[in-house]
Design an enzyme around this catalytic site. Structure first.
Site, PDB file in Angstrom:
ATOM      1  N   ASP A  89       0.811  -1.211   0.000  1.00  0.00           N
ATOM      2  CA  ASP A  89       0.000   0.000   0.000  1.00  0.00           C
ATOM      3  C   ASP A  89       0.849   1.267   0.000  1.00  0.00           C
ATOM      4  O   ASP A  89       1.514   1.569   0.991  1.00  0.00           O
ATOM      5  CB  ASP A  89      -0.899  -0.042   1.246  1.00  0.00           C
ATOM      6  CG  ASP A  89      -1.780   1.174   1.386  1.00  0.00           C
ATOM      7  OD1 ASP A  89      -2.051   1.832   0.362  1.00  0.00           O
ATOM      8  OD2 ASP A  89      -2.210   1.466   2.519  1.00  0.00           O
ATOM      9  N   ASP A 270      -2.171   5.957  -4.821  1.00  0.00           N
ATOM     10  CA  ASP A 270      -2.469   5.053  -3.715  1.00  0.00           C
ATOM     11  C   ASP A 270      -2.880   3.674  -4.228  1.00  0.00           C
ATOM     12  O   ASP A 270      -4.002   3.485  -4.684  1.00  0.00           O
ATOM     13  CB  ASP A 270      -3.585   5.668  -2.874  1.00  0.00           C
ATOM     14  CG  ASP A 270      -3.871   4.892  -1.607  1.00  0.00           C
ATOM     15  OD1 ASP A 270      -3.245   3.834  -1.401  1.00  0.00           O
ATOM     16  OD2 ASP A 270      -4.724   5.336  -0.822  1.00  0.00           O
TER      17      ASP A 270
END
Length: 381
Positions: A89, A270
């Site tokens: 992430d 992201d």
């Protein structure tokens, strides 16, 4: 489930790993000097961690595409290794996995770390809390050996989830954050920093190739760039704030007509968010332009209209990055065609900040150079 993460982490501390101030040796060099390398490799070999590139400086690791909603890959923690599926992430900086003491229903489907089975585990007696848009996690902090394929990190801090609220039906066991250390809590050392300071990778660079539709084929790579995953040259963009992987956008348009970001605005790349997330006013404008209609908490369009919908385009550093309707519309397996734009769940300090999630990153191979604080983008193959 669309996994949209808004993350905050509190009350973590650090694990101490002593690194000499002189030239840093790699783990392999240290073990070889002490005649321990052969035994270590025999004990910790993972046949699935073989690099997919001939360049020994680049370490590639496969990711699984789960219904174009989330991408995750395998890591191990502990000695002997315990394997977990984690989201790599770029929108957070901390590592956590489910713990064996977690009694919450969401944990029942996860692989859970058992500290009593690892002879290298060390508990810190610190607590942590993770707050998500879709739930909350609480637990304790520990330190142990973490392996990402053939990359071995000693004394890595990570959270052990002991209670998970609402985070059910997710196909992964934890999250491995890859954003800047300033996004992590005080007195913690994220995975990225340990990869660098322990001399595990030759260059402070990692990159993502996220496949479209196919379950297999996606990769995250550390230590360099395999250029076979993109077309043309990488275009480098300076990071505007070393916290998230944040950049400045110049303009947003639909079919060549500017509709927002007229004076410039910010965007966060992201990999842990599946959607394109923007300000309420902008998302509402887009919904009206494509004539989307409410569908529960989401918006939909007739699937027969997709080929007629306008292209969403972002201009960064004078270059356009188009996102066609086929990319920003999600066709559910047994349902309608849902638009992949969402409003921010809560106001941000900068009201024009966007989150460019997997909808964008499936189209563009992305390189994260934290040594030079820049991001490279090129069309994915």
């Amino acid at each position: 489930m669309k996994w949209l993460r808004i993350l905050g982490l509190v009350a973590l501390s650090e694990c101490l790993v002593i690194i000499p101030l002189t030239k840093i040796k790699t783990l392999r060099e240290t073990l070889r000097e002490k005649n321990l390398l052969t035994n270590f490799l025999e004990e910790n070999t993972d046949d699935r961690s073989q690099n997919a590139t001939d360049d020994p400086k680049i370490s590639l690791h496969p990711l699984r595409n789960y219904l174009n909603m989330v991408y995750f890959g395998n890591i191990t923690i502990g000695t002997p290794p315990q394997e977990f599926r984690v989201v790599f992430d770029t929108g957070s900086s901390d590592l956590w996995v489910s713990s064996v003491v977690c009694s919450s229903q969401p944990c029942s489907a996860n692989k859970r770390f058992n500290p009593h089975l690892s002879r290298t585990f060390r508990r810190t007696r610190r607590l942590f809390t993770l707050k998500y848009h879709t739930g909350r996690i609480v637990g304790s902090l520990g330190c142990d050996t973490v392996r990402i394929g053939n990359l071995v990190i000693l004394g890595q801090e990570f959270g052990l989830s002991e209670k998970q609220i609402q985070l059910d039906r997710v196909p992964f066991d934890g999250v491995l954050g890859l954003a800047y250390p300033s996004l992590a809590r005080k007195r913690t050392t994220p995975v990225l920093d340990n990869l660098k300071t322990q001399g595990i990778i030759s260059q402070p660079v990692f990159a993502f190739y996220l496949s479209n539709q196919k379950e297999n084929g996606s990769v995250v790579m550390f230590g360099g760039v395999d250029h076979s995953y993109h077309r043309g040259e990488l275009k480098w963009i300076p990071v505007s704030r070393t916290h998230h992987w944040q950049i400045t956008m110049n303009r947003i348009s639909m079919d060549g007509v500017a509709i927002g970001c007229f004076n410039g605005c910010q965007a966060i790349l992201d990999t842990g968010t599946s959607l394109l997330v923007g300000p309420t006013t902008m998302v509402t404008t887009i919904q009206k332009l494509i004539k989307a209609i409410p569908f529960g908490r989401e918006y939909m369009v007739p699937c027969s209209n997709i080929t007629q919908l306008p292209t969403f385009s972002i201009n960064i550093n004078g270059s356009d990055y188009p996102v066609p309707a086929e990319a920003y519309i999600w066709k559910s397996p047994k349902g309608p065609c849902i638009i992949n734009f969402r409003e921010h769940p809560k106001p941000l300090k900068d009201p024009e900040t966007w989150i460019l999630g997997d909808v964008f990153l499936r189209l563009y191979f992305s390189v994260y150079d934290w040594g030079n604080s820049r991001i490279g983008l090129a069309p994915a193959v």
